[in-house]
Design a protein around this motif. Structure first.
Motif, short mmCIF file in Angstrom:
data_model
loop_
_atom_site.label_atom_id
_atom_site.label_comp_id
_atom_site.label_asym_id
_atom_site.label_seq_id
_atom_site.Cartn_x
_atom_site.Cartn_y
_atom_site.Cartn_z
N LEU A 90 0.09 56.79 60.59
CA LEU A 90 0.15 55.35 60.81
C LEU A 90 1.03 55.05 62.03
O LEU A 90 0.84 54.06 62.72
CB LEU A 90 0.74 54.65 59.59
CG LEU A 90 0.02 54.90 58.25
CD1 LEU A 90 0.69 54.12 57.14
CD2 LEU A 90 -1.45 54.52 58.35
N TYR A 91 2.02 55.93 62.28
CA TYR A 91 2.94 55.76 63.40
C TYR A 91 3.41 57.14 63.82
O TYR A 91 3.22 58.12 63.09
CB TYR A 91 4.13 54.86 63.01
CG TYR A 91 4.68 55.17 61.64
CD1 TYR A 91 5.56 56.22 61.43
CD2 TYR A 91 4.28 54.42 60.53
CE1 TYR A 91 6.04 56.51 60.17
CE2 TYR A 91 4.75 54.72 59.26
CZ TYR A 91 5.63 55.77 59.10
OH TYR A 91 6.09 56.06 57.84
N ARG A 136 0.88 45.04 51.31
CA ARG A 136 1.95 44.34 52.03
C ARG A 136 1.39 43.07 52.67
O ARG A 136 0.28 43.10 53.22
CB ARG A 136 2.52 45.24 53.12
CG ARG A 136 3.32 46.41 52.58
CD ARG A 136 3.97 47.12 53.73
NE ARG A 136 4.82 48.21 53.31
CZ ARG A 136 5.47 48.98 54.16
NH1 ARG A 136 5.36 48.78 55.47
NH2 ARG A 136 6.23 49.96 53.73
N GLU A 159 2.67 41.88 55.24
CA GLU A 159 2.96 42.26 56.63
C GLU A 159 3.86 41.26 57.36
O GLU A 159 4.84 41.66 57.97
CB GLU A 159 1.69 42.52 57.46
CG GLU A 159 0.67 43.48 56.84
CD GLU A 159 1.18 44.92 56.63
OE1 GLU A 159 2.32 45.23 56.99
OE2 GLU A 159 0.40 45.71 56.06
N TYR A 203 -0.86 47.53 65.33
CA TYR A 203 0.29 48.44 65.17
C TYR A 203 -0.08 49.78 64.56
O TYR A 203 0.70 50.72 64.60
CB TYR A 203 1.36 47.78 64.28
CG TYR A 203 0.80 47.14 63.02
CD1 TYR A 203 0.55 47.89 61.88
CD2 TYR A 203 0.49 45.76 62.99
CE1 TYR A 203 0.02 47.30 60.73
CE2 TYR A 203 -0.05 45.17 61.85
CZ TYR A 203 -0.28 45.94 60.73
OH TYR A 203 -0.82 45.37 59.62
N ILE A 247 7.29 51.30 63.62
CA ILE A 247 7.46 52.46 64.50
C ILE A 247 6.20 52.56 65.36
O ILE A 247 5.08 52.57 64.82
CB ILE A 247 7.63 53.77 63.68
CG1 ILE A 247 8.83 53.66 62.73
CG2 ILE A 247 7.80 54.97 64.62
CD1 ILE A 247 8.98 54.84 61.77
N MET A 294 6.77 44.79 57.57
CA MET A 294 7.44 45.67 58.52
C MET A 294 8.66 44.94 59.08
O MET A 294 8.63 43.73 59.29
CB MET A 294 6.50 46.04 59.66
CG MET A 294 5.44 47.04 59.23
SD MET A 294 4.34 47.47 60.56
CE MET A 294 3.44 45.94 60.74
N PRO A 348 10.76 50.03 58.79
CA PRO A 348 10.78 49.63 60.20
C PRO A 348 9.43 49.83 60.85
O PRO A 348 8.71 50.79 60.51
CB PRO A 348 11.81 50.60 60.81
CG PRO A 348 11.76 51.81 59.92
CD PRO A 348 11.49 51.28 58.53
#
Ligand code: 5AD
Length: 367
Positions: free
Chosen positions: A324-325, A177, A179, A85, A250, A218, A248
């Motif tokens: 990251l996104y 995290r 995750e 991701y 992304i 996430m 969220p």
């Protein structure tokens, strides 16, 4: 045609049932896996409003209307991992890589201190250039220069020995995290070299060493189910961290998940409210990802029970490379330089920024 049996709960919760679950969550601070699943799957806008009202009341009881700030220093975007991701995954050859020098990192802290930050978060990819010795040197120097500040690390999975050495050098907090708790779901988001169980082991190590620990997940990551989120809640309950960061999912255009749908603002806010009820004193950031999917995402996060924001303190010329996104915020009110305007936005909804270390009230002392 054979009809599959439909479990009554699959038709959704009635409003009364939903409210009863939320009331009981507030009272007992826990639910069973099945109840978490029902509540998450059966949520409605009316139930969410009810939840947010409760969450705000608890948040204000413990933390007043203060919003704690952390200065985020993204000091390297080199990463040896290949999470499906993440935009700074190893295989993304289009990422423009950078690493800050020790002096650049220290300058970020100087600047942050002048702006009012009393927590510095050193976040980076898993970059082996920053050896244990180099990291220890940087941490000790920040500790020496800023004795009244908290030092938070967010640099991934390391040995217990490294974690201990950084703690002894002066780091106070660690963000990692989990995750997603479920091993099967975890394996759909990460290559084989990474596992949910190792990640969780790191969190237990960090706690045992004495760090104030932040974990999180996430929301709406690919293949995530309500059961996965229920397991995440049960894990949070068991770990009892000082901080929980959720945002969220992304998509990032240069990753295998480029075409996966993003997580929603709505579900993220609902999860924030649930976490506030389950862990009343936890530090709960309104994350950058939340601010990225909606213009008023951070305010909505605060109104759902969040009490922390982490503006970007990295040098402006590298900020856009820590992607990251897609569309990740790094300017405007996301920038540490704009604390005043961020504060005004919070004041408009009845909250304000606090200049303090912003320690968690959750120090494992029974209340
Ligand atoms: N969308 C949202 N969050 C992401 N993260 C990494 N990639 C993404 C993405 N595409 C989150 C992970 C990680 C944190 C630093 O950023 O949860 O732990």
């Amino acid at each position: 045609m054979m009809r599959h049996h439909v479990h009554p709960k699959d038709r959704g919760l009635s409003e009364a049932e939903g409210k009863a679950l939320i009331d009981r969550l507030e009272e007992t601070r826990s639910l069973s896996r099945g109840e978490w699943t029902d509540l998450i799957r059966g949520r409605t806008p009316a139930l969410a409003e009810y939840l947010f009202g409760r969450a705000r009341k608890i948040r204000v009881r413990h933390y007043g209307t203060e919003v704690y700030i952390r200065g985020l220093i993204e000091f390297t975007n080199y990463c040896r991992n290949d999470c499906y991701y993440c935009g700074i995954r190893k295989s993304n050859k289009n990422a423009v890589r950078y690493r800050l020098t020790r002096d650049q990192i220290l300058s970020c802290c100087e600047k942050g201190y002048r702006l009012g930050f009393r927590t510095f978060v050193l976040q980076g990819g898993e970059d082996r250039w920053f050896t244990e010795d180099r990291m220890t040197g940087i941490i000790s120097e920040i500790r020496r220069r800023f004795p009244d500040c908290a030092i938070t690390l967010s640099i991934g999975e390391l040995s217990r020995g490294s974690y201990r050495r950084f703690f002894e050098a002066g780091a106070d907090r660690y963000l990692l995290r989990h995750e997603t708790y479920d091993g099967v779901h975890y394996a759909r988001l990460h290559p084989e070299t990474l596992s949910a169980s190792h990640r969780q082991k790191c969190l237990w190590d960090l706690k045992e060493i004495g760090y104030q620990v932040g974990t999180g997940f996430m929301v709406g990551s690919p293949y995530q189910t309500a059961e996965n989120l229920a397991d995440d809640m049960l894990f949070l309950k068991e770990l009892n961290p000082q901080m929980v960061g959720i945002g969220p999912f992304i998509p990032h255009h240069d990753t295998p998940f480029a075409h996966m749908p993003a997580g929603t603002l709505e579900l993220t806010l609902f999860m924030l409210g649930l976490i506030r009820l389950m862990l009343p004193k936890v530090l709960l950031p309104a994350t950058t990802a939340l601010g990225t999917i909606a213009e008023d995402g951070r305010e909505r996060g605060i109104l759902a029970g969040a009490n922390v924001v982490m503006p970007n303190l990295s040098p402006t010329e590298v900020r856009e490379n820590y992607l990251l996104y897609d569309n990740k915020l790094c300017t405007g009110d996301e920038a540490a330089e704009s604390l005043k305007s961020l504060d005004q936005r919070f004041r408009a909804i009845g909250y304000h920024i606090a200049i303090s270390r912003g320690d968690s009230l959750n120090q494992e002392i029974p209340d």
